[in-house]
Each structure stands twice: as structure tokens, then as C-alpha cells.
Motif scaffolding. Structure first.
Motif, PDB file in Angstrom:
ATOM      1  N   GLN A 140       0.810  -1.211   0.000  1.00  0.00           N
ATOM      2  CA  GLN A 140       0.000   0.000   0.000  1.00  0.00           C
ATOM      3  C   GLN A 140       0.842   1.259   0.000  1.00  0.00           C
ATOM      4  N   ARG A 171      -2.659   7.180  -3.006  1.00  0.00           N
ATOM      5  CA  ARG A 171      -3.336   5.959  -2.630  1.00  0.00           C
ATOM      6  C   ARG A 171      -4.231   5.393  -3.720  1.00  0.00           C
ATOM      7  N   HIS A 172      -4.538   6.175  -4.706  1.00  0.00           N
ATOM      8  CA  HIS A 172      -5.668   5.840  -5.562  1.00  0.00           C
ATOM      9  C   HIS A 172      -5.348   4.953  -6.748  1.00  0.00           C
ATOM     10  N   PRO A 173      -6.380   4.370  -7.347  1.00  0.00           N
ATOM     11  CA  PRO A 173      -6.218   3.278  -8.312  1.00  0.00           C
ATOM     12  C   PRO A 173      -5.295   3.555  -9.479  1.00  0.00           C
ATOM     13  N   LEU A 198     -11.093  -4.474  -9.148  1.00  0.00           N
ATOM     14  CA  LEU A 198     -10.053  -3.720  -8.480  1.00  0.00           C
ATOM     15  C   LEU A 198     -10.231  -2.238  -8.734  1.00  0.00           C
ATOM     16  N   MET A 222      -9.801  -2.252  -4.146  1.00  0.00           N
ATOM     17  CA  MET A 222      -8.729  -2.661  -3.239  1.00  0.00           C
ATOM     18  C   MET A 222      -7.765  -1.516  -2.938  1.00  0.00           C
ATOM     19  N   TYR A 223      -7.504  -0.716  -3.939  1.00  0.00           N
ATOM     20  CA  TYR A 223      -6.589   0.400  -3.687  1.00  0.00           C
ATOM     21  C   TYR A 223      -7.331   1.706  -3.453  1.00  0.00           C
ATOM     22  N   GLY A 224      -8.587   1.582  -3.072  1.00  0.00           N
ATOM     23  CA  GLY A 224      -9.397   2.787  -2.903  1.00  0.00           C
ATOM     24  C   GLY A 224      -9.061   3.555  -1.651  1.00  0.00           C
ATOM     25  N   ASN A 225      -9.962   4.374  -1.251  1.00  0.00           N
ATOM     26  CA  ASN A 225      -9.708   5.261  -0.128  1.00  0.00           C
ATOM     27  C   ASN A 225      -9.385   4.545   1.158  1.00  0.00           C
ATOM     28  N   ASP A 239      -8.625   0.423   2.804  1.00  0.00           N
ATOM     29  CA  ASP A 239      -8.442  -0.988   2.520  1.00  0.00           C
ATOM     30  C   ASP A 239      -9.408  -1.781   3.393  1.00  0.00           C
TER      31      ASP A 239
END
Lengths: 101, 250, 333
Positions: free
Chosen positions: A82, A87-89, A101, C1-4, C6
Motif C-alpha cells: 500500500q 493511494r488511488h487506483p 479492483l 482494493m486500492y481505494g480510499n 483498505d
């Protein structure tokens, strides 16, 4: 036309730019830009971020190469997967065929 | 308004170099808001600004030496095309990005050798300008080289376009090295600039998998005020507003 | 999954972790601190910011067109140089803002798509043509003046990357407004033809500049939430009033009149009164029915499309170089 490689559509990768305004100071993050490779990224960074002659030394780093923690999160070192700058897709390559995903 | 022939040699020389820079700056100014990437709008504007700065210094200097009361704007806006002394290379239309880059390669490489030579000029103004300009044009040349490599050795389409761009500008390169006015110790002898220019450009083309063009014609006459049909249109656009309000300050 | 957040660590939506995160977010806003890219944020906050920052970026880029229109015809070499530098700055500002938007997890290509197909907008002022040289001055004086009014408060906006981009932009912007004022001052104190040119420009740009602050407060639907989130610091009407108060005296120095018979100083209020804005015109232009909307977008799309072969070439070259480097490394090891 390039086959199966919609780079024109996808666009050039994102780079983070760090500038050391003068001798004695440390590099500071000033923003980002898109460039196809490091040589162009450096030159573009000079044009975009040092137009007023502000920069002595420039670093450019692919955004995807930066590892980060986040001090405000529940556990700032929880999950290395992570630990990206944003942080975003859209900054991560989602493996082909991966759903939801 | 005095014509080219009555200018003192040093003024004529400064004017020729200044016109090269001015006309090319004008062409690059046309790219603003149209470049292939916003970062390129910035890069081309940057180059245009550098060239415009060189032009202003050179034109002002020419006016000073002439002592006929003409300043940089009088020279830029009130001369007709037959009094402009730029090489024809800089006045041809921008074409597509490849044509523009091809022109940038051959011209910046030439300016680099020119200003390097002028660093040793016996004229303080020219030497001083060269000191600043050589750094600017080193960057311009580098920018062009980066793009020639990428377009030449990118996709099949870009290779074809880059080759076509080179083919289009090459006939205008001879003019850069034609003999100029005799000002020993002050002006740079254009013929002496050629070997280094040739070496630089040839090696870039080779690395970019491009062929050096072998044109069947070459341009002539720019330094004597004989231009292409394009310069008239360029000057109409550039000069119109200024000429419409004679004597006005802006 | 990689959103704001987990799901693996955050717990279910609405669960304790979420509430903690919302609380943390609220505390930061309350304390006038900055939200940074890795912070939890309400999805609506993120979406609002993406839209606002991107539209600001698009405005800079589109704004290059009306001003760029006069580069080749600038009436002196000095003015030409200043104008090129200004338009270059605008490109740079657009880039800073796209950069800030991208920290919210969206790609510039996607933002450009939204601009090109009309899902995202840009400042409506740039849908007006620059018909004479004085328009360049009017844009600097009025449009950049209005922009500065909006931008200075944004330097303290709650979202870190946006606030920092705005600080950079504001530093560079003040030269733009002075430059515009200077152009108009020279014209209004020049020949009769020049003065008429300047007055004509101001007559056409005054009302659209007032419209730049957006609809009146009572009709502005997003304002309350944006204010609560620290994205919007002052209301549309407040900023508009400030702008009129600042600009009316400057017009007097210029010796140019503003095209509003109702404009006058109100000593009681301590502000200038001004006339009614034509909100129908505003709505029309926002909708796409302005003088230059179609042209601006068409040229923007064309520049992008025309440039595709160049961008692809650069990417192809980079890929080739990578492959070559990989091969060399493999051989060496």
C-alpha cells in the motif's frame, strides 16, 4: 501505428520533481509532470519548475518508484504493497484479468 | 528609410543575425497553444523568448551603430521584406512538429557554433551577447536533438515524418555557411562554422536512424533581401498593428 | 482494493475505522490544517476537488488561446516578449494544477478527455474573443484581477497540493495583472485611436469579468458544502463586490469608463453599487452558446489529436531504450 500499445491514449508516465533552489538547501518536492523518459523529464522540469531561474539542481523520479508511509494512518507501516505516494487506483498497474479492483 | 546597402558593415551584420532570431521567434510563437503536449508549449515558448531576446539586443545594436535614429521596433516593424537579412530557413512555415524540429536542429546547431565563435569577437557587444546566447542555444540544440532521436527512432510514422521534415529544411542549410561581410576579428566567418555543425548534425541523424538528405536545390538570397513568398505574409501579420498607428507608443 | 480505504484493515463501511477516519478528517478541517493525498477523505470531497482543480487547470490551458491570438501581432517587441512569457506562465499554471489534481488519483489523460467531451468546463470568460490588442490588456487587468481575487484565498484551501500550487501561481500572477493595466494605461494615454481601442475592450470585457465569480450566492448550489470543507473561503457575491471596489478606482486612473450606468460609490455601505448582471447571458455561455466555445474546444482537441503521433513516438523510443538497457544488463550478468 504502434500495435496494441495505446500510449498516445494512455499518456506519458508521471514523474515527481524535486528542486534544490540554491546551494546549501535540500531538494524540495515542487510537483509533477508527464514525460516519456528521464531525459525528457529533466528537461521538462527545468522548463516548468525553474522558469524564473529558481532551480540549481533538479531530481525527477517516476511517481511509481516512490515508497511512502503515512503517519496519520492506523498503522503507518502496515502494508508495503500500500505504500505508494498516492493511494488511488490509477497509479498502479492492475494485473491483466484482475477483476473488481 | 535607408536601405540595406547604406548600412555600415557592423550594423548590417548585427541586423542579419538579429533578423534570423526575430523571424524564427515569430514562427515559434505560432506554436503556442498547439504543441503536441503542454510541456512542449512551454519548451517552444521558452526558445522563442530566448531568440526574441537575442533579436532585440542585435536590432538595438544595429540601430545604434547606424545612427539614423532607428530603434528595435522601427527596424522590426517598419522595414519591408527586401530589407530583411535573415536566411530563408527561418521564414519557412512551421509545417508539422517534425518540420519545426528539423529546422530547430539545423539552426540551433548553427547558432551554437556561431555564438561560440563570437565569444572571441573583438566587438564587446557581440561578445557579451554571445556569452549569454551560447548557453541558451546549447539548450535549444539539446532540445532539438532529443526530439530528432525520438521521432527518428520512435514509430514508423514518426520516422517517416521526421525524414520528410529533414528533406524539407535541408535545402535551406547551405545559406547558413555562405560568405558574409568582411569584418575580421569581429564577425564569425560562416564557412568556419561548418565542420563542427556537420559533425554534430550528422551524428544525431545517424543515431536517429535518419538519412542525410541530398537535395537537388539550395536556397539563395536571404542575406541580400531576397526571400521566399512566405516572408511577406509573416511580416504582414507581424507589422500590421504597429503600422496602423504610426508614431504610437505601446 | 486500492481505494480510499483498505477493507482488510478498515473494517466494514460505516464501521468504527471509518468513523475514526471521518472524525480525523473533520478535526483537520476544523483546525484549518491541510488534508494530504494519503489522508482518508469523503468521496464527495475528493470528487469536488477533482472537478474544481481540473477546471481551474483547463481554464489556464484554454486561456492560452485568446491571448496567444495576439503574440504574432504584438505591436512592439517588448510587448511580444511579455505576452509570450505570460502565456508560457499559463501553460505552467495549468501543469501545476493538473499535477495537484493527479494526487487525487486520476490521470491527466482522463481529465483532458472530460474537457474535450464537455464533462468538465473552464472559466467562461475565455469563450469571448480577443478582437483587438487592448483585449490583451483587458484580460490582464480584469480577468487576471478577478482570478487573483479567487486565488489568494485558495492558497489556504484545505487540500495541501492545491493550496501549494496556488501559492506558486499567486507569486507569478501579480505580474500578469500589472502588465494588463500597463498596456491599457499606455493606450488610454496614447493616440485617439489607441484610446478608443482600450475603451472598446473594456466595454466588452467588464460584464463577463463580473460573471467570472459565478452565480449569485442564493443560486450557488455547491457553495455551502465547499465552504464547510475549506475549499471555498468567501462567497461569490463577496468576491465580486471586492473586485468591483478594487477595480472601479483603477478605471478612473486609466481614464476609461466602465459600461455600467448604475456603478457608483455608496458611502453608507462603504462599497460600490453596481448594475444588474445579465444572468441569461451567463447561463447561455456556460451551456456552450457563447461566441467562442466551439472554437476553443475544437482547437484544443485538434492540438491534442495532432500531437498523438509525437507522443506515441516518444513513448515508443522510451520503450526501445528500456528494452535495450534490459538486454545489456542481462548480458553483463
Amino acid at each position: 501505428m504502434t500495435e496494441g500499445h495505446d500510449s498516445g491514449k494512455r499518456g506519458w508516465p508521471l514523474w515527481e520533481v524535486f528542486v534544490r533552489p540554491r546551494r546549501g538547501l535540500a531538494h524540495q518536492h515542487v510537483g509533477s509532470l508527464h514525460a516519456p523518459d528521464a531525459a525528457m523529464a529533466l528537461r521538462n522540469a527545468r522548463d516548468v519548475y525553474t522558469r524564473r531561474g529558481e532551480g540549481v539542481s533538479i531530481w525527477v523520479v517516476p511517481s511509481s518508484a516512490i515508497m511512502a508511509n503515512s503517519p496519520d494512518e492506523k498503522d503507518p507501516f502496515f502494508d508495503p504493497a500500500q505504500d505508494k505516494v498516492y493511494r488511488h487506483p490509477t497509479f498502479y498497474d492492475v494485473p491483466e484479468g484482475a477483476k473488481q479492483l | 528609410m535607408s536601405g540595406v546597402r547604406t548600412l555600415p558593415p557592423l550594423a548590417a551584420y548585427a541586423l542579419a543575425l538579429g533578423d534570423d532570431a526575430l523571424i524564427l521567434a515569430q514562427r515559434l510563437g505560432e506554436w503556442v497553444a498547439h504543441a503536441p503536449q503542454i510541456e512542449e508549449d512551454l519548451a517552444l515558448a521558452n526558445i522563442a523568448l530566448d531568440l526574441l531576446g537575442q533579436a532585440r539586443t542585435l536590432l538595438s545594436y544595429a540601430g545604434e551603430i547606424e545612427q539614423a535614429g532607428r530603434d528595435e521596433d522601427d527596424l522590426a516593424y517598419l522595414r519591408d521584406d527586401r530589407d530583411f537579412r535573415n536566411v530563408q530557413l527561418v521564414e519557412i512555415p512551421n509545417g508539422d512538429f517534425a518540420v519545426t524540429i528539423a529546422r530547430q536542429l539545423v539552426f540551433s546547431a548553427y547558432q551554437y557554433e556561431l555564438y561560440t565563435a563570437l565569444l572571441g569577437s573583438g566587438d564587446a557587444t557581440l561578445a557579451g551577447l554571445a556569452g549569454k546566447a551560447v548557453k541558451e542555444v546549447a539548450y535549444h540544440r539539446d532540445h532539438a536533438v532529443q526530439w530528432v532521436l525520438r521521432l527518428g527512432d520512435g514509430t514508423d510514422l514518426s520516422h517517416a515524418r521526421m525524414q520528410a521534415g529533414l528533406d524539407q529544411v535541408w535545402p535551406y542549410t547551405e545559406e547558413l555557411f555562405d560568405p558574409a561581410s568582411q569584418l575580421p576579428g569581429i564577425a564569425a566567418d560562416p564557412a568556419t562554422l561548418r565542420p563542427a555543425w556537420e559533425q554534430c548534425v550528422t551524428s544525431v541523424l545517424s543515431e536517429a536512424t535518419l538519412d542525410k538528405p541530398e537535395p537537388r536545390w539550395r536556397s539563395r538570397g536571404g542575406r541580400d533581401g531576397l526571400h521566399t513568398e512566405h516572408l511577406g505574409h509573416l511580416l504582414s501579420e507581424m507589422q500590421h498593428l504597429h503600422r496602423t498607428h504610426p508614431g504610437a507608443t505601446w | 482494493m486500492y481505494g480510499n480505504y483498505d477493507p482488510g484493515t478498515a473494517g466494514s463501511p460505516g464501521g468504527p475505522h471509518d468513523q475514526d477516519a471521518q472524525q480525523r478528517f473533520d478535526q483537520l478541517i476544523e483546525a484549518d490544517q491541510r488534508i494530504e493525498p494519503r489522508d482518508w477523505m469523503p468521496d464527495a470531497y475528493r470528487k469536488t476537488l477533482i472537478r474544481q482543480i481540473a477546471q481551474h487547470a483547463h481554464s489556464e490551458i484554454i486561456g492560452m488561446q485568446p491571448e496567444g491570438n495576439w503574440i504574432t501581432r504584438a505591436p512592439s517587441l517588448r510587448r511580444k516578449a511579455i505576452l509570450i512569457a505570460k502565456v508560457q506562465d499559463e501553460a505552467g499554471h495549468g501543469l501545476y494544477l493538473y499535477s495537484a489534481t493527479e494526487t487525487l488519483g486520476i490521470d491527466r489523460e482522463e481529465l483532458l478527455d472530460r474537457l474535450h467531451d464537455g464533462r468538465q468546463k473552464y472559466s467562461s470568460i475565455f469563450n469571448y474573443p480577443t478582437l483587438n490588442w487592448a483585449d490583451v490588456g483587458a484580460i490582464g487587468w480584469l480577468v487576471d484581477g478577478a482570478a487573483i481575487m479567487n486565488q489568494v484565498p485558495l492558497c489556504r484551501c484545505s487540500y495541501g497540493p492545491y493550496a501549494r500550487a496556488m501559492v506558486r501561481i499567486c507569486k507569478e500572477e501579480s505580474f500578469h495583472q500589472r502588465q494588463g493595466f500597463d498596456i491599457l494605461h499606455t493606450l488610454s494615454h496614447g493616440t485617439p485611436g489607441q484610446k478608443a481601442m482600450a475603451q472598446d475592450a473594456v466595454n466588452r470585457y467588464w460584464w463577463p469579468s463580473l460573471m467570472m465569480f459565478g452565480p449569485p450566492d442564493e443560486e450557488s448550489s455547491h457553495s455551502a458544502q465547499s465552504t464547510a470543507w475549506g475549499i471555498k473561503r468567501f462567497s461569490n457575491d463577496e468576491l465580486r463586490q471586492r473586485f468591483v471596489d478594487m477595480t472601479a478606482p483603477q478605471a478612473e486612473i486609466l481614464g476609461l469608463s466602465l459600461p455600467d450606468d448604475d456603478l457608483r460609490w455608496n458611502a453608507e455601505r462603504g462599497h460600490y453599487d453596481f448594475g444588474a448582471i445579465d444572468w441569461d447571458e451567463f447561463a447561455r455561455v456556460i451551456r456552450g452558446d457563447g461566441p467562442c466555445n466551439a472554437e476553443r474546444l475544437r482547437r484544443r482537441r485538434q492540438a491534442h489529436d495532432d500531437g498523438e503521433w509525437v507522443r506515441e513516438a516518444a513513448q515508443a523510443y522510451a520503450d526501445k531504450q528500456d528494452k535495450q538497457a534490459a538486454r545489456q544488463e542481462a548480458r553483463a550478468s
